[in-house]
Design a protein around this motif. Structure first.
Motif, mmCIF file in Angstrom:
data_model
loop_
_atom_site.group_PDB
_atom_site.id
_atom_site.type_symbol
_atom_site.label_atom_id
_atom_site.label_comp_id
_atom_site.label_asym_id
_atom_site.label_seq_id
_atom_site.Cartn_x
_atom_site.Cartn_y
_atom_site.Cartn_z
ATOM 1 N N ARG A 8 0.836 -1.207 0.000
ATOM 2 C CA ARG A 8 0.000 0.000 0.000
ATOM 3 C C ARG A 8 0.870 1.256 0.000
ATOM 4 N NH1 ARG A 8 -2.898 -1.226 3.877
ATOM 5 N NH2 ARG A 8 -4.911 -1.666 2.865
ATOM 6 N N ASP A 9 1.915 1.271 0.811
ATOM 7 C CA ASP A 9 2.756 2.467 0.921
ATOM 8 C C ASP A 9 3.628 2.661 -0.320
ATOM 9 O OD1 ASP A 9 1.679 2.850 3.415
ATOM 10 O OD2 ASP A 9 3.386 1.978 4.492
ATOM 11 N N ILE A 13 -1.468 0.494 -3.792
ATOM 12 C CA ILE A 13 -2.532 -0.482 -4.012
ATOM 13 C C ILE A 13 -3.176 -0.811 -2.678
ATOM 14 C CG2 ILE A 13 -3.042 -2.835 -4.782
ATOM 15 C CD1 ILE A 13 -0.774 -2.591 -6.776
ATOM 16 N N ASP A 14 -4.502 -0.793 -2.640
ATOM 17 C CA ASP A 14 -5.231 -1.003 -1.392
ATOM 18 C C ASP A 14 -5.207 -2.482 -1.003
ATOM 19 O OD1 ASP A 14 -6.757 -0.617 0.816
ATOM 20 O OD2 ASP A 14 -8.670 -0.492 -0.256
ATOM 21 N N THR A 15 -4.181 -2.867 -0.288
ATOM 22 C CA THR A 15 -4.022 -4.232 0.201
ATOM 23 C C THR A 15 -3.107 -4.204 1.412
ATOM 24 O OG1 THR A 15 -3.200 -6.461 -0.349
ATOM 25 C CG2 THR A 15 -2.113 -4.601 -1.405
ATOM 26 N N ASP A 16 -3.243 -5.210 2.256
ATOM 27 C CA ASP A 16 -2.396 -5.307 3.442
ATOM 28 C C ASP A 16 -1.132 -6.129 3.193
ATOM 29 O OD1 ASP A 16 -4.196 -3.817 4.958
ATOM 30 O OD2 ASP A 16 -5.364 -5.601 5.521
ATOM 31 N N LEU A 17 -0.905 -6.510 1.959
ATOM 32 C CA LEU A 17 0.252 -7.338 1.637
ATOM 33 C C LEU A 17 1.562 -6.612 1.929
ATOM 34 C CD1 LEU A 17 -0.787 -8.937 -1.791
ATOM 35 C CD2 LEU A 17 -0.646 -10.081 0.426
ATOM 36 N N THR A 43 0.671 -5.566 -11.333
ATOM 37 C CA THR A 43 1.589 -5.313 -10.215
ATOM 38 C C THR A 43 1.516 -6.430 -9.180
ATOM 39 O OG1 THR A 43 1.359 -2.924 -10.514
ATOM 40 C CG2 THR A 43 2.229 -3.680 -8.405
ATOM 41 N N LEU A 44 0.314 -6.855 -8.839
ATOM 42 C CA LEU A 44 0.181 -7.951 -7.880
ATOM 43 C C LEU A 44 0.783 -9.240 -8.424
ATOM 44 C CD1 LEU A 44 -3.442 -7.304 -6.533
ATOM 45 C CD2 LEU A 44 -1.269 -6.863 -5.362
#
Length: 311
Positions: A8-9, A13-17, A43-44
């Motif tokens: 995310r940072d 991308i809105d994910t906690d990965l 990207t993922l």
């Protein structure tokens, strides 16, 4: 050494990965482009390749930025990245290595010189095989064994087996996903056997950016050009891409070409002249009326007679 970074940072991308990034600097780490816009799905997929050592193949039309996408992910992970173009000139010896004459203690001796594949396998490097579907058969069979997740490379001439470095990663880009030149757009593209394609753990598809996102990138790169003008330029580019897909054009405008066009607008002060010098003069003579019509539709003005072509 690696450390975890927030997706995310770092990528927005809105994910906690969280994914691993390397800590040691290296000359092969690409430069970060702060204006780059990431496609979420691609990207993922690429992050899965870096984090889980998955083999990732990115497919799409030329000009969509497949290789650049891999490089920009690697840049933000501080991961060395090396690109190899599998054109028809790249041989098996270029990939594996060959004997060469070197000078040792004033004497000429024959010594094995590693190719790019064994060199990369032994290092924390992301190796990107560009134009994967244009590779020669002998080259493709060398790559096939390395595609296994723990794929080791056997150098028969050296009687040596190379195990991959824990941070070695393998990616590829292709236009046709191994289906060959079905629609006549990509001469030289080869049909790949199913065993080749099956060894890629993840296949991602990358299309051109949405118009607003592409216009935002151009505006960030060339802030002196009016935003409305950039929107019209991106509209022309998308018309060339649509024309390319249906076979009306043999070339298309990539985002890089749009940026070049915008830069040339600041140089020449005329969007029509800059368009001719940036793209129109690269087109086939028979296709230029079609491209000129695209320009007229987006700018509501005719292109002037083209100037004398600069060599």
């Amino acid at each position: 050494m690696t450390h975890l970074v927030s997706v995310r940072d770092v990528f927005g991308i809105d994910t906690d990965l969280a994914v691993p990034a390397l800590t040691e600097p290296d000359e092969h780490v690409p430069e970060v482009d702060p204006a780059y816009r990431f496609d979420r799905a691609v990207t993922l997929a690429l992050l899965a390749g870096f984090a889980r050592n998955r083999r990732v193949l990115v497919q799409g039309l030329h000009g969509t930025g497949k290789s650049t996408h891999i490089e920009q992910v690697a840049a933000r992970l501080n991961w060395p990245c090396v690109r190899v173009n599998l054109d028809g000139q790249l041989s098996r010896m270029d990939l594996i290595g060959r004997d060469g004459v070197v000078v040792r203690d004033g004497q000429q001796v024959t010594e094995f010189q590693e190719g790019i594949l064994p060199w990369a396998l032994q290092r924390p490097v992301a190796l990107v095989l560009d134009e994967y579907d244009a590779g020669r058969p002998d080259v493709m069979f060398v790559i096939q064994r390395v595609l296994e997740q723990d794929g080791k490379l056997t150098l028969l001439d050296q009687n040596r087996v190379i195990a991959p470095h824990p941070q070695f990663r393998l990616f590829a880009t292709a236009n046709t996903v191994g289906l060959g030149n079905l629609n006549g757009l990509y001469h030289g593209a080869q049909k790949l056997n199913h065993a080749q394609i099956d060894r890629w753990n993840i296949v991602a598809s990358l299309d051109h950016l949405p118009p607003q996102a592409e216009a935002g990138i151009v505006a960030a790169r060339v802030p002196d050009v009016d935003a409305d003008l950039i929107e019209s330029m991106v509209a022309v580019a998308n018309l060339t891409r649509a024309g390319f897909r249906v076979g009306d054009l043999s070339t298309l405008m990539s985002p890089r070409t749009v940026i070049t066009w915008a830069e040339n607008v600041t140089i020449f002060g005329d969007v029509g002249l800059a368009f001719q010098l940036s793209f129109l003069n690269k087109c086939d003579d028979a296709e230029r009326p079609i491209v000129a019509e695209y320009f007229q539709r987006c700018f509501d003005r005719e292109l002037d007679e083209p100037p004398v072509r600069v060599a």
